[in-house]
Scaffold this active site. Structure first.
Site, mmCIF file in Angstrom:
data_model
loop_
_atom_site.group_PDB
_atom_site.id
_atom_site.type_symbol
_atom_site.label_atom_id
_atom_site.label_comp_id
_atom_site.label_asym_id
_atom_site.label_seq_id
_atom_site.Cartn_x
_atom_site.Cartn_y
_atom_site.Cartn_z
ATOM 1 N N GLU A 49 2.064 -4.742 1.565
ATOM 2 C CA GLU A 49 2.972 -5.855 1.243
ATOM 3 C C GLU A 49 3.755 -6.305 2.476
ATOM 4 O O GLU A 49 4.000 -7.494 2.664
ATOM 5 C CB GLU A 49 3.915 -5.426 0.112
ATOM 6 C CG GLU A 49 3.171 -5.272 -1.210
ATOM 7 C CD GLU A 49 3.991 -4.613 -2.292
ATOM 8 O OE1 GLU A 49 4.569 -3.534 -2.031
ATOM 9 O OE2 GLU A 49 4.066 -5.172 -3.403
ATOM 10 N N GLY A 51 3.583 -0.654 -0.215
ATOM 11 C CA GLY A 51 4.596 -1.446 0.484
ATOM 12 C C GLY A 51 4.186 -1.768 1.919
ATOM 13 O O GLY A 51 4.664 -2.747 2.500
ATOM 14 N N ALA A 68 5.746 2.651 0.265
ATOM 15 C CA ALA A 68 7.103 3.115 0.000
ATOM 16 C C ALA A 68 7.117 4.624 0.157
ATOM 17 O O ALA A 68 6.085 5.289 0.025
ATOM 18 C CB ALA A 68 7.493 2.742 -1.416
ATOM 19 N N GLU A 89 -0.527 1.789 -5.976
ATOM 20 C CA GLU A 89 0.607 2.164 -6.831
ATOM 21 C C GLU A 89 0.179 2.617 -8.218
ATOM 22 O O GLU A 89 0.799 3.490 -8.823
ATOM 23 C CB GLU A 89 1.590 0.978 -6.968
ATOM 24 C CG GLU A 89 2.350 0.629 -5.697
ATOM 25 C CD GLU A 89 1.631 -0.383 -4.819
ATOM 26 O OE1 GLU A 89 0.397 -0.563 -4.971
ATOM 27 O OE2 GLU A 89 2.311 -0.991 -3.970
#
Ligand code: CO8
Length: 260
Positions: A114, A111, A68, A134
């Site tokens: 992911e 992310g 992210a 994270e």
């Protein structure tokens, strides 16, 4: 419009294969809201195009995606995150009925890892690095990392990676079952496209039923999952492509599938 300015580039390396690439190499392909929206739109577009039979996800430059956009996170509070409803963009990719292959070079973190796990097959360069860091930011995975990684590599490796935030080198990830196949550095995309092309030549209805049976069966009780598989198998017996596949085998020729 200048294609280089687009944060996500959708193209067709061949008539039956769609390629979706994140294009923010200067930010290591960090996934901001615009990237998420455009990834979802590109995958949805290819999902609806009948000629496209397989989709490859990748990142321009030398990285898949570093997660992210941490810079965008700085000013966001819980209410902003709730209002964003970002999961709807991820769901579009998760629900794509066509095979999705991730081609991973460099970093696939947070992310980005992911996103790769939203694919059905992961082709990674031997030098690629996965990870869910994270926890180092006082956060945790929020786009399926706790669950998809668990299902891919089991509890003990998942918790080790999530709790330490350590990187997971591609060769270890391949041994653990996160990576489908390793490619030499710089060749992950070429190998993923080759694999997509191979799948694109196969019977689309059979391909779609296989994906559905595996993904929907994964979390169902075994009896239910086996029934789902059996019904899908039986259903395929009424397709023109099954008749073509069997005839071609018996006539010792290459089949030509139409998706009917
Ligand atoms: N977000 C924003 N910018 C980033 C990110 C990121 N994730 N990663 C790198 N960048 C930027 C850097 O800030 C830097 O920008 P600038 O030139 O303006 O300073 C530029 O990219 C180059 O970065 P580095 O100099 O750090 O490049 P290196 O090659 O030395 O290192 C790394 C690459 C290892 C990838 C390093 O940049 C790094 O550790 N990045 C952060 C990785 C990270 O923590 N990822 C997890 C983010 S949190 C998350 O993903 C939560 C997921 C929740 C679900 C929803 C997701 C979409």
């Amino acid at each position: 419009m200048n294609a280089q300015a687009e944060v996500v580039i959708a193209s067709r390396p061949s008539p039956q294969v769609g390629l979706v690439e994140i294009n923010r190499p200067e930010a290591r392909n960090a996934i901001n809201l615009e990237v998420r929206e455009k990834l979802a739109a590109a995958v949805a577009g290819f999902s609806e195009e009948p000629e496209i039979r397989a989709i490859v996800l990748s990142g321009r430059g030398s990285n898949f995606a570093a997660g992210a956009d941490v810079k965008a996170f700085e000013k966001l509070g819980a209410a902003d995150m709730l209002a964003q409803q970002a999961h709807r963009y991820w769901e579009v990719i998760a629900r794509c009925p066509k095979p999705v292959i991730a081609a991973v070079e460099g970093y696939a973190l947070g992310g980005g890892c992911e996103l790769a796990m939203h694919a059905d097959i992961i082709v990674a360069a031997t030098t690629a690095k996965f990870g869910q860091p994270e926890v180092k930011l006082g956060l945790m995975p929020g786009a399926g990392g706790t669950q998809r990684l668990l299902r891919a590599i089991g509890k003990y490796k998942t918790l080790m990676l999530l709790l330490t935030g350590d990187l997971f080198p591609a060769e270890e990830a391949e041994r653990a079952g996160l990576v489908s196949v390793l490619a030499p550095e710089g060749e992950a995309l070429a190998q993923a496209l080759q694999m997509a092309e191979k799948i694109a030549q196969l019977a689309p209805l059979a391909v779609a039923q296989i994906k559905e049976a595996v993904l929907n069966g994964e979390d169902a009780p075994l009896e239910t999952a086996l029934r789902l598989e059996r019904k899908a198998f039986q259903l395929l017996f009424d397709t023109a492509d099954k008749r073509e596949g069997i005839s071609a085998f018996l006539e010792k020729r290459k089949p030509s599938f139409t998706g009917r």
